[in-house]
Design a protein around this motif. Sequence first.
Motif, mmCIF file in Angstrom:
data_model
loop_
_atom_site.group_PDB
_atom_site.id
_atom_site.type_symbol
_atom_site.label_atom_id
_atom_site.label_comp_id
_atom_site.label_asym_id
_atom_site.label_seq_id
_atom_site.Cartn_x
_atom_site.Cartn_y
_atom_site.Cartn_z
ATOM 1 N N ARG A 1 -5.955 -13.862 0.285
ATOM 2 C CA ARG A 1 -6.654 -13.719 1.565
ATOM 3 C C ARG A 1 -5.767 -13.020 2.602
ATOM 4 N NH1 ARG A 1 -8.315 -19.013 5.049
ATOM 5 N NH2 ARG A 1 -6.066 -19.057 5.279
ATOM 6 N N GLY A 2 -4.561 -13.497 2.783
ATOM 7 C CA GLY A 2 -3.660 -12.926 3.776
ATOM 8 C C GLY A 2 -3.264 -11.494 3.468
ATOM 9 N N GLU A 3 -3.144 -11.162 2.182
ATOM 10 C CA GLU A 3 -2.829 -9.779 1.795
ATOM 11 C C GLU A 3 -3.964 -8.850 2.197
ATOM 12 O OE1 GLU A 3 -0.180 -10.732 -2.206
ATOM 13 O OE2 GLU A 3 -2.305 -10.224 -2.411
ATOM 14 N N ALA A 4 -5.198 -9.275 1.926
ATOM 15 C CA ALA A 4 -6.354 -8.437 2.264
ATOM 16 C C ALA A 4 -6.443 -8.233 3.779
ATOM 17 C CB ALA A 4 -7.633 -9.072 1.728
ATOM 18 N N PHE A 5 -6.216 -9.279 4.559
ATOM 19 C CA PHE A 5 -6.293 -9.157 6.018
ATOM 20 C C PHE A 5 -5.215 -8.246 6.583
ATOM 21 C CE2 PHE A 5 -8.086 -13.700 6.209
ATOM 22 C CZ PHE A 5 -9.369 -13.225 6.027
ATOM 23 N N GLY A 6 -4.073 -8.180 5.902
ATOM 24 C CA GLY A 6 -2.945 -7.422 6.419
ATOM 25 C C GLY A 6 -2.894 -5.961 6.012
ATOM 26 N N VAL A 7 -3.861 -5.479 5.216
ATOM 27 C CA VAL A 7 -3.815 -4.095 4.737
ATOM 28 C C VAL A 7 -4.171 -3.125 5.860
ATOM 29 C CG1 VAL A 7 -4.847 -2.411 3.153
ATOM 30 C CG2 VAL A 7 -4.385 -4.724 2.357
ATOM 31 N N PRO A 8 -3.240 -2.224 6.220
ATOM 32 C CA PRO A 8 -3.573 -1.182 7.192
ATOM 33 C C PRO A 8 -4.061 0.078 6.470
ATOM 34 C CG PRO A 8 -1.207 -1.241 6.882
ATOM 35 C CD PRO A 8 -1.800 -2.295 5.977
ATOM 36 N N TRP A 9 -4.857 0.886 7.160
ATOM 37 C CA TRP A 9 -5.351 2.123 6.542
ATOM 38 C C TRP A 9 -4.221 3.036 6.066
ATOM 39 C CZ3 TRP A 9 -9.667 2.562 4.254
ATOM 40 C CH2 TRP A 9 -10.795 1.891 4.704
ATOM 41 N N PRO A 10 -3.093 3.159 6.785
ATOM 42 C CA PRO A 10 -2.030 4.044 6.271
ATOM 43 C C PRO A 10 -1.483 3.636 4.892
ATOM 44 C CG PRO A 10 -1.668 3.604 8.588
ATOM 45 C CD PRO A 10 -2.786 2.694 8.152
ATOM 46 N N ASN A 11 -1.665 2.378 4.493
ATOM 47 C CA ASN A 11 -1.206 1.928 3.173
ATOM 48 C C ASN A 11 -2.312 2.014 2.128
ATOM 49 O OD1 ASN A 11 1.063 1.304 4.603
ATOM 50 N ND2 ASN A 11 1.059 -0.869 4.130
ATOM 51 N N THR A 12 -3.440 2.612 2.500
ATOM 52 C CA THR A 12 -4.605 2.703 1.619
ATOM 53 C C THR A 12 -4.852 4.167 1.294
ATOM 54 O OG1 THR A 12 -5.494 0.767 2.738
ATOM 55 C CG2 THR A 12 -7.025 2.041 1.391
ATOM 56 N N ARG A 13 -4.724 4.517 0.016
ATOM 57 C CA ARG A 13 -4.925 5.896 -0.416
ATOM 58 C C ARG A 13 -6.150 5.945 -1.329
ATOM 59 N NH1 ARG A 13 -0.182 4.291 -1.057
ATOM 60 N NH2 ARG A 13 -0.101 4.388 -3.320
ATOM 61 N N LEU A 14 -7.303 6.195 -0.725
ATOM 62 C CA LEU A 14 -8.539 6.200 -1.499
ATOM 63 C C LEU A 14 -8.601 7.395 -2.438
ATOM 64 C CD1 LEU A 14 -11.066 4.923 1.181
ATOM 65 C CD2 LEU A 14 -9.856 3.634 -0.590
ATOM 66 N N VAL A 15 -7.958 8.505 -2.072
ATOM 67 C CA VAL A 15 -7.931 9.680 -2.956
ATOM 68 C C VAL A 15 -7.203 9.333 -4.252
ATOM 69 C CG1 VAL A 15 -7.026 12.031 -3.199
ATOM 70 C CG2 VAL A 15 -8.088 11.321 -1.055
ATOM 71 N N ASP A 16 -6.119 8.589 -4.145
ATOM 72 C CA ASP A 16 -5.344 8.164 -5.315
ATOM 73 C C ASP A 16 -5.880 6.871 -5.926
ATOM 74 O OD1 ASP A 16 -3.603 10.285 -4.797
ATOM 75 O OD2 ASP A 16 -2.291 9.032 -3.555
ATOM 76 N N GLY A 17 -6.745 6.167 -5.185
ATOM 77 C CA GLY A 17 -7.242 4.880 -5.657
ATOM 78 C C GLY A 17 -6.165 3.817 -5.681
ATOM 79 N N GLU A 18 -5.357 3.769 -4.613
ATOM 80 C CA GLU A 18 -4.263 2.800 -4.553
ATOM 81 C C GLU A 18 -4.150 2.183 -3.168
ATOM 82 O OE1 GLU A 18 -1.137 4.654 -7.788
ATOM 83 O OE2 GLU A 18 -0.801 5.077 -5.670
ATOM 84 N N ILE A 19 -3.674 0.944 -3.145
ATOM 85 C CA ILE A 19 -3.347 0.252 -1.899
ATOM 86 C C ILE A 19 -1.954 -0.335 -2.063
ATOM 87 C CG2 ILE A 19 -3.887 -1.672 -0.358
ATOM 88 C CD1 ILE A 19 -6.799 -1.418 -1.139
ATOM 89 N N ASP A 20 -1.101 -0.088 -1.082
ATOM 90 C CA ASP A 20 0.228 -0.695 -1.065
ATOM 91 C C ASP A 20 0.129 -2.013 -0.317
ATOM 92 O OD1 ASP A 20 1.413 1.513 -2.336
ATOM 93 O OD2 ASP A 20 1.581 2.553 -0.411
#
Length: 190
Positions: free
Chosen positions: A24-43
């Motif tokens: 839960r806390g990981e999902a809430f803390g994801v910022p867009w800059p760590n989300t690469r939809l083109v690559d299909g990855e989230i840091d």
Amino acid sequence: MDHARRYAWLYTLFHLIAVKGLRRGEAFGVPWPNTRLVDGEIDILTQVVQLGCATHTCTPKSTAGKRTITLDTATVRVMRSWRRYQLEAKMALGSEWVETRLVFTQADGRGWHPAQVTDWFRRITRAAELPPITLHALRHGAASMSLAAGWMSRSSQLNSDTPRPTSPRTPTNPCSPRWPKQRPRPLPRC
């Protein structure tokens, strides 16, 4: 998940937890800059922790918690749709939008409080007349789907979410379930 689609501001969050097994806390803390939809990855580099009524954003509690997860094509589609929806809301609110750069926000851009989302999840599952299930249990459901498909996330093996084939049950590994030998199937669409 069909019932959750009615709640646009929460559906993608529930989808990501259910399909990829984020905490839960990981999902809430994801910022867009760590989300690469083109690559299909989230840091996963931050998490939101609830301390009583207050929240605190910090790094995951262990080095194993810092990882990159891969997204299946259905989840990328859901996330892209969510991003469009969120940007439209941001444009409609203009200067009233609270800029947090978070992937999962409320209608005004503010981040969610973990207790709020847990409460909403309970309400949605009750309204859908589902058996009692917790938001945390979605994480375990993701692991079960991964195992059933013949894949186990490395997080349970090497603390990373890159998929790997499961180990067959052997005398040295008696707890591993015996799954039919076949190519792994994609996870079912929710």
